[in-house]
Write a protein that holds these residues in place. Structure first.
Motif, PDB file in Angstrom:
ATOM      1  N   UNK A  22       3.742   5.885  -5.421  1.00 54.23           N
ATOM      2  CA  UNK A  22       3.580   5.915  -6.758  1.00 54.23           C
ATOM      3  C   UNK A  22       2.691   6.988  -7.427  1.00 54.23           C
ATOM      4  N   UNK A  23       1.420   6.992  -6.598  1.00 53.82           N
ATOM      5  CA  UNK A  23       0.272   7.764  -6.954  1.00 53.82           C
ATOM      6  C   UNK A  23       0.830   9.305  -6.665  1.00 53.82           C
ATOM      7  N   UNK A  24       1.480   9.463  -5.618  1.00 57.49           N
ATOM      8  CA  UNK A  24       1.993  10.963  -5.264  1.00 57.49           C
ATOM      9  C   UNK A  24       3.138  11.371  -6.088  1.00 57.49           C
ATOM     10  N   UNK A  54       0.920  -1.195  -0.147  1.00 61.11           N
ATOM     11  CA  UNK A  54      -0.070  -0.005   0.088  1.00 61.11           C
ATOM     12  C   UNK A  54       0.826   1.298  -0.193  1.00 61.11           C
ATOM     13  N   UNK A  55       2.019   1.147   0.926  1.00 63.09           N
ATOM     14  CA  UNK A  55       2.736   2.373   0.987  1.00 63.09           C
ATOM     15  C   UNK A  55       3.413   2.557  -0.401  1.00 63.09           C
TER      16      UNK A  55
END
Lengths: 434, 187
Positions: free
Chosen positions: B185-187, B179-180
């Motif tokens: 990756x999203x940020x 999740x981290x």
């Protein structure tokens, strides 16, 4: 920000792992925390994504390549010995019989060895102090009954007589009569002591006897008894055994004991240098403290007199001491003393005498003048009666010694050369907790 | 263990390599799937599968038949893949192509009438695949075995030779780590 504990709980919740208690905890957390709800949703989404990741397809057959490698490398299943799966090569009873045979052999050999040892022709098992070199008991040649008679006739030394071993039998009429008839001319008492063996194996006590005098056994005195001349002399003798002694004065109240000792020292013109930490502790009587005092220069007689004074003059109930323990300083004591003072004063003797007017030629005159002035101002100057001896007092804490105090430095600086017969004394006032 | 597997193994032990070929064909696809998910690219997955089959062949004599032949084979493959992954830990490989093929096949767009949805799914799959590749070998193994292959905890514990409690805690930490990585990756 959720704690790691809650994050792991939520991860466990995704897998359906938490216990009922944890589940309730997670549900409460989800009710009150938007962040927890968001994390749980994402973890569940990740899990779904993983599940739905497309499966890769194998686009070729691996079997030919693998078989080719097997053939080329001449690989084959490695045959391993199955030791435990296979049946044993011999019946079980053969193993048991072999073990029994080994045990029997070892047992027999042990028995033979020890039997031979026990039956060896030893020194006389029963002997007496034989001043005329006449064997009174010869077990090899006599019957057991005769040996027993010899034992009965063996004179037993009286342990109460210490000066010379009395080898005459106890004053029993029957025995005396028997001795008269058996040996009309009693042998003369020998000048030197000879070992008396009463049974086999007693020889070892001869060696032990040579060791006993070297054992350093502390001597204990009752302080009240020191008023008696005999006890006082015994104390002096004990103190004279060595030039460095350790004294222990067990006391229920260290502070009170210290005051008593301080008063006695004053009457004996002994200057007491009290370390600053000891002074602090003396000001707090509730603190249970053991104290250690070090002195050098007093003779055994002077010290004995001082100790006698400690136990005198007051009603027995008022004296804060009861016993005195005296022993020579051991290596451990030397180490303890070194830790307390920074040097071992017993090993490192005082330096040469200072000048005739009390001036140390190694130091600048200004320094010494300043020191003397400071001491005088502090009330420890040499005005009035000059003390004959010095004694240093410190809290007794061998684990955490404080060797950097001004009193210790002053004591070491002002040490005088030891006069003949002077003792170096380590005196410990030990309370019940020490 | 199926009777057929048992017979084939007995023939292998008698020196019949062809029998082993049958076993390879029977299980290679499943092993390849696992190996691919564990190592992240097709080339390494081929190597892992081949290595696993060769090791299995050489130690076939030690196979007691207590468990399924596939479980035994699976354990060898997983451990081989974890070893390989540890060796190449420093290298994060995100392409997985063999002969230029994609590491993750494109999602089947026929299932979705919305072309944008298919693209999103493909993008999400790529991101998951990348993040999975950045996990440690142990964390990756438990996630693959649990989520992608639906293994039971007992089987996972047997294959990885650790207690079930360790598998559980490792799985929780693996999820959080994944999740981290995805959030980064999203940020």
């Amino acid at each position: 920000m959720l704690s790691e504990h809650y994050r792991e709980l939520l991860a466990a919740y995704v897998d359906g792992q938490p216990s009922s208690r944890q589940r309730r905890l997670v549900q409460r957390l989800l009710q009150r925390s938007a962040e927890a709800r968001r994390l749980l949703q994402r973890l569940q989404a990740d899990s779904r994504d993983l599940i739905h990741l497309p499966a890769p397809r194998l686009d070729c057959d691996l079997a030919p390549a693998i078989l080719q490698k097997i053939t080329a490398g001449r690989l084959g299943p490695v045959r391993r010995l199955r030791r435990f799966a296979s049946a044993p090569a011999y019946p079980v009873w053969i193993g048991a019989a072999a073990a029994a045979a080994i045990l029997f052999t070892v047992g027999t050999a042990s028995y033979c060895t020890f039997a031979a040892f026990l039956n060896r022709p030893a020194a006389p098992s029963v002997a007496v102090h034989n001043q005329n070199n006449r064997p009174l008991a010869v077990p090899d040649t006599k019957a057991p009954d005769e040996v027993r008679n010899d034992i009965a006739q063996t004179p037993v030394p009286d342990p109460l007589k210490k000066s010379k071993p009395d080898l005459t039998p106890p004053p029993h009429e029957g025995d005396l009569a028997h001795q008269k008839t058996a040996d009309p001319k009693p042998a003369a008492i020998p000048d030197k002591e000879e070992p008396v063996f009463t049974s086999e194996g007693m020889e070892m006590f001869v060696e032990l006897k040579s060791v006993v005098p070297t054992l350093d056994v502390p001597a204990t005195f009752k302080l009240r008894d020191l008023q008696q001349d005999a006890v006082h002399k015994k104390l002096v003798a004990e103190l004279q055994k060595d030039s460095a002694v350790r004294l222990e004065l067990p006391c229920p109240d260290g502070g009170r004991a210290f005051e008593r000792l301080q008063a006695i020292l004053k009457t004996h013109h002994v200057e007491l240098m009290i370390d600053a930490s000891a002074q602090r502790r003396l000001a707090k009587p509730l603190w249970r403290t053991n104290y250690v005092l070090y002195s050098e220069g007093m003779t055994a007689a002077e010290l004995a007199l001082l100790l006698q004074q400690i136990g005198a003059d007051k009603h027995p109930g008022e004296i804060p001491f009861d016993h005195l323990v005296v022993r020579r300083m051991t290596e451990r004591d030397h180490k303890e003393l070194s830790d307390l003072l920074g040097v071992d004063p017993v090993q490192i003797k005082p330096s040469k005498e200072t000048g005739a007017i009390g001036v140390d030629p190694r130091k600048p005159v200004s320094d010494q003048t300043a020191a003397q002035l400071a001491a005088a101002l502090a009330g420890q100057g040499r005005a009035g009666a000059k003390p004959e001896h010095m004694m240093l007092a410190m809290p007794y804490n061998p684990v955490r010694p404080r060797r950097d105090s001004a009193e210790v430095k002053r004591f070491l600086d002002e040490r005088k050369p030891l006069r003949p017969g002077a003792l170096q004394v380590l005196l410990v006032l030990r309370g019940p907790t020490g | 263990m199926s009777a057929d597997d048992h017979r084939l193994i007995a023939e292998c032990l008698q020196g019949d390599t062809a029998a082993f070929g049958v076993l390879v064909r029977r299980y290679q696809e499943r092993l390849y799937n696992t190996a691919y998910r564990l190592v992240g690219n097709a080339e390494d997955a081929y190597d892992v599968v081949q290595e696993a089959f060769l090791s299995a062949y050489q130690s076939l004599d030690s196979f007691k038949g207590d468990s399924l032949f596939f479980t035994w084979l699976y354990r060898i493959a997983v451990n081989t893949a974890i070893s390989l992954k540890r060796k190449r830990r420093a290298v994060v490989s995100i392409d997985g192509g063999r002969n230029g093929e994609q590491g993750v096949e494109a999602a089947d767009t026929s299932e979705s009438s919305h072309p944008g949805h298919a693209m999103e799914q493909a993008e999400q799959g790529r991101r998951i695949h990348e993040a999975l590749g950045r996990l440690s070998a142990e964390h990756r193994a438990v996630l693959v075995m649990k989520d992608m292959e639906g293994q039971k905890y007992e089987t996972m514990a047997e294959v990885l030779q650790v207690p079930i409690g360790t598998i559980r805690s490792r799985l929780h930490r693996a999820r959080l780590e994944l999740r981290d990585l995805l959030e980064k990756d999203e940020s």
